[in-house]
Design a protein around this motif. Structure first.
Motif, PDB file in Angstrom:
ATOM      1  N   PHE A 162      -6.202 -27.066  13.029  1.00  0.00           N
ATOM      2  CA  PHE A 162      -7.660 -27.111  13.380  1.00  0.00           C
ATOM      3  C   PHE A 162      -7.378 -25.944  14.784  1.00  0.00           C
ATOM      4  N   VAL A 163      -6.677 -25.444  14.539  1.00  0.00           N
ATOM      5  CA  VAL A 163      -6.840 -24.270  15.236  1.00  0.00           C
ATOM      6  C   VAL A 163      -5.879 -22.937  14.362  1.00  0.00           C
ATOM      7  N   GLU A 164      -5.463 -23.335  13.186  1.00  0.00           N
ATOM      8  CA  GLU A 164      -5.700 -22.023  12.682  1.00  0.00           C
ATOM      9  C   GLU A 164      -7.059 -21.582  11.439  1.00  0.00           C
ATOM     10  N   GLN A 165      -7.418 -22.751  11.730  1.00  0.00           N
ATOM     11  CA  GLN A 165      -8.764 -22.294  10.925  1.00  0.00           C
ATOM     12  C   GLN A 165      -9.812 -21.382  11.901  1.00  0.00           C
ATOM     13  N   ALA A 166      -9.299 -21.818  13.350  1.00  0.00           N
ATOM     14  CA  ALA A 166     -10.973 -20.959  14.381  1.00  0.00           C
ATOM     15  C   ALA A 166     -10.109 -19.579  14.862  1.00  0.00           C
ATOM     16  N   VAL A 167      -8.389 -19.766  14.260  1.00  0.00           N
ATOM     17  CA  VAL A 167      -8.234 -18.863  14.943  1.00  0.00           C
ATOM     18  C   VAL A 167      -8.291 -17.360  13.929  1.00  0.00           C
ATOM     19  N   ALA A 168      -8.105 -17.587  12.696  1.00  0.00           N
ATOM     20  CA  ALA A 168      -8.295 -17.415  10.716  1.00  0.00           C
ATOM     21  C   ALA A 168     -10.090 -16.578  11.511  1.00  0.00           C
ATOM     22  N   VAL A 169     -11.108 -17.944  11.728  1.00  0.00           N
ATOM     23  CA  VAL A 169     -12.901 -17.486  11.506  1.00  0.00           C
ATOM     24  C   VAL A 169     -12.655 -16.258  12.810  1.00  0.00           C
TER      25      VAL A 169
END
Lengths: 394, 137
Positions: free
Chosen positions: A26-33
């Motif tokens: 979840f947080v990997e996605q949020a950080v990436a975007v």
């Protein structure tokens, strides 16, 4: 009151591929975007002084942690950030977070706002739990749930009545799916990129009449983000920001039983407000990023925001006018039915796509000479109706 | 009767009046004595005038199908064993809408605007669900 037309702009967007990514947290996605949006804007991250995460559906713990400034820590914004708070209105969270960001910027309370959404509806919850989730949210426990109502049944309600009122054929509704798949085929971030003909859609089994299996959206993992700042700062950052020219909305009801009256008509005053603020009309729109969930949602809203006549949207799609190369491209990311349904992210994705088209960054699916893009969003079971207009010049 | 496994309505001090009515085969709705507004789902105050002077009236139980769907798959988990079933929004003659199931009917004959009438179906000792069937006369 002085007009707020064109006083704010989206200057950066970020998105990860929408799909089934069990290894992507979840947080990997949020950080990436968030990173992608900051880099896209060319803005220093120390200028981001407000973070607005959008409520997720899949996991209440991730959600609660976003409330508690998770992104501020992950992105290292703690020395400059003034506020982190969640925006939650389901599918319309995109529009409401944009309006909130505009207000903060216009009043001088904020210089730049990061709006970020992440959700793992594809792998973050199992299918049974997903169905259970959508079977209870936004419904009356006293007077609806005992009858087996669901969001899917809502799609059946809308399509049934829409076909009855307008004479729209099942094939015309299936052609919406065909069109969205054509767009998704051009979108590297889309989940369902293979083409699908209307005939194939019609051959799929009935799920909740008259909605067939291939008229349904697909739950997916995904994330997207955008950065809002003042028009002055936007002009320093880029020569092609997506100015917010108009916004309009109505919020009308909680349950489908209430909303099934004439509440959908509220797309029209919401759009009228947006057009009035922008100083343009429906004929000026170059690309329409319409919130979908199910095919009929697009058809109903398209007519009511004035982009085609009453009862004509199905024919419009069947004749290919909304498809790549058509006279009015619609939902060019493929929407929730082809890019994938990431919860509230479905609304963020079409808003980000509207900005992307205005900024000229849509790659293979770029619509030529986009001056004005219209986007829509709606939450709950059709509880509210949001229309936005972005443009590349003020 | 066999044990009923589907979700039962949430009973609150307000909804209890409605569900007690159903158990006695009375379909109740609210009416605002101050402004005349017909109210359903039941509310704590009148959504038009915010008045608290609400009374319960008994519906004649007749209306028309505003819209409907027959769910074959993708039902809420508790309902997976009872598919296919029809969920509908009914426009009642008294001027309000309610959600229910259409029963005693060939699903192929359903259409919008079809006249329907209430058919009370007891499911537990406490709860009787007001369902609807094609009007008979």
């Amino acid at each position: 009151m002085e007009s707020i037309r064109g006083k704010t702009a989206i200057v950066g967007i970020g998105e990860v591929p929408t799909g089934i990514y069990p290894e992507r947290s979840f947080v990997e996605q949020a950080v990436a975007v968030s990173e992608a949006a900051i880099l896209d804007a060319g803005i220093g991250k120390d200028e981001i002084d407000t973070v607005i995460p959008i409520l997720a559906v899949a996991n209440p713990i991730d959600n609660a942690n976003m409330v508690c400034s998770w992104m501020v820590e992950e992105m290292g914004l703690g020395k400059t950030c003034k506020a982190n708070f969640v925006c939650g209105s389901g599918g319309s969270s995109s529009a409401n977070s944009l309006k909130t960001a505009m207000g903060l910027i216009l009043t001088g309370l904020s210089k730049a706002v990061l709006v970020v959404h992440s959700d793992r509806l594809g792998t973050g919850l199992d299918m049974g739990a997903a169905i259970a989730q959508f079977a209870v949210v936004s419904m009356s426990q006293e007077y609806e749930i005992p009858y087996g109502f669901s969001q899917l049944a809502l799609a059946g309600f809308l399509q049934q009545r829409y076909m009855y009122d307008t004479g729209t054929t099942e094939r015309q509704i299936a052609s919406v799916v065909e069109t969205l798949r054509k767009w998704a085929a051009l979108n590297p971030n889309a989940l369902l990129r293979e083409l699908r003909t209307a005939e194939e859609v019609l051959a799929s089994k009935m799920i909740s009449s008259p909605v067939r299996k291939r008229m349904m959206n697909k739950l997916a993992d995904g994330a997207s983000a955008f950065i809002v700042t003042s028009a002055e700062r936007a002009r320093e950052l880029t020569d092609r920001p997506a100015y917010v020219l108009g916004v309009g909305s109505r919020c009308t009801n909680f349950t489908a039983t209430e909303g099934q009256g004439d509440f959908y008509q509220n797309w029209t005053p919401a759009a009228d407000d947006a057009y009035a603020m922008a100083g343009i009309g429906p004929a000026d729109i170059d690309v329409a990023e319409l919130y979908d969930a199910f095919p009929t949602f697009i058809l109903i809203s398209m007519e009511l925001v004035g982009l085609c006549g009453k009862g004509e949207a199905g024919k419009f799609f069947e004749e290919g006018h909304a498809a790549p190369g058509g006279k009015l491209p619609v939902t060019t990311n493929g929407g929730m039915m082809a890019q994938g349904h990431t919860g509230a992210g479905g609304g963020v994705a079409v808003l980000v796509e509207a900005a992307r088209q205005v900024m000229g960054k849509a790659g293979e699916r770029q619509v030529p000479d986009v001056k004005y893009a219209l986007d829509t969003a709606s939450g709950g079971i059709g509880m509210d109706f949001h229309v936005g207009i972005l443009g590349n010049e003020v | 009767m066999d044990e009923y496994t589907l979700p039962l309505p949430l009973i609150t001090t307000l909804s209890k009046v409605f569900w007690d009515g159903c158990r006695e085969n009375k379909l109740l709705y609210q009416h605002c004595k101050d402004c005349g507004r017909v109210i359903f789902f039941p509310k704590h105050l009148c959504p038009d005038c915010m008045g608290h002077n609400l009374e319960w009236l008994e519906s004649q139980g007749k209306g028309r199908i505003d819209t409907f769907t027959v769910t074959y798959e993708g039902a809420p988990p508790a309902f997976m064993g009872v598919t296919p079933y029809c969920v509908a929004i009914i426009r009642m003659d008294e001027g309000y809408r309610m959600m229910s199931n259409i029963v005693e009917c060939d699903f192929d004959e359903l259409e919008c605007e079809m006249p329907v009438e209430v058919a009370f179906v007891p499911v537990t000792e406490e709860i009787t669900l007001p369902k609807f069937r094609p009007a008979r006369g």
